[in-house]
Design an enzyme around this catalytic site. Structure first.
Site: not given
Ligand code: UDP
Ligand code: MG
Length: 154
Positions: A102, A57, A115, A112, A126, A91, A49, A9, A85
């Site tokens: 992370r 957010f 992705h 973070n 994806e 997250t 997303y 990112k 993962r």
């Molecule tokens: N995100 C955020 N606020 C939140 C949750 C998620 O800004 O409360 C952002 C964060 O950058 C995250 C992305 O949205 O990586 C995608 O969210 P997801 O739940 O899919 O998490 P990930 O798969 O990236 O762990």
């Molecule tokens: Mg995700």
């Protein structure tokens, strides 16, 4: 073998951590089968997303993902989706275990660093979103026999 999508990112690119994060995936034994720098736009982020577009957010998330180019990577290995993962961590980076990307490099729930696709099904979707078929290379890894035991590659 599975192939999964990783995005480095803007929070990774701006902090000049591209090399360090790529190094972690390479050291683990994952094969880089595609890699390129891209500037994301609102359109691709609404697809990527889709599960979050209605969350409060989302505008801030989209802005953070367009703040600079990103690096998209296709990573290949046995059970690569889950392995990557697990390397990524929770997250919210403040809650992520030390030893995860992370947990080692970030302090934010949003900024973070990486992705990573969360399932085999989503990895395929994806990868097709971020790469053209000819940008993913199915080459042979010369060290494969030393990365995996007999029979582990299926
Ligand atoms: N995100 C955020 N606020 C939140 C949750 C998620 O800004 O409360 C952002 C964060 O950058 C995250 C992305 O949205 O990586 C995608 O969210 P997801 O739940 O899919 O998490 P990930 O798969 O990236 O762990
Ligand atoms: Mg995700």
């Amino acid at each position: 073998m599975e192939t999964t999508l990783v995005l480095l990112k803007p929070s990774c690119v701006q902090r000049q951590l591209i090399g360090e994060i790529v190094n972690r995936f390479e050291r683990r034994g994952l094969r880089i089968s595609g890699m390129k720098m891209m500037q994301l736009n609102e359109d691709i982020l609404r697809q990527h997303y889709a599960h979050l577009v209605d969350r409060p957010f989302f505008p801030g998330l989209a802005k953070s993902m367009m703040a600079s180019p990103i690096v998209a990577m296709a990573l290949t290995g046995v059970e690569a989706v889950q392995v990557v993962r697990d390397m990524t961590g929770f997250t919210n980076a403040r809650k992520a275990d030390a030893g995860t990307i992370r947990g080692d490099y970030a302090m934010s729930n949003q900024q973070n660093i990486v992705h990573a696709s969360d399932s085999i099904e989503n990895a395929a979707i994806e990868l097709a979103r971020f790469f053209r078929p000819e940008e993913i290379f199915d080459y042979h890894s010369a060290v494969e026999a030393f990365l995996y035991g007999a029979g582990e590659m299926g």
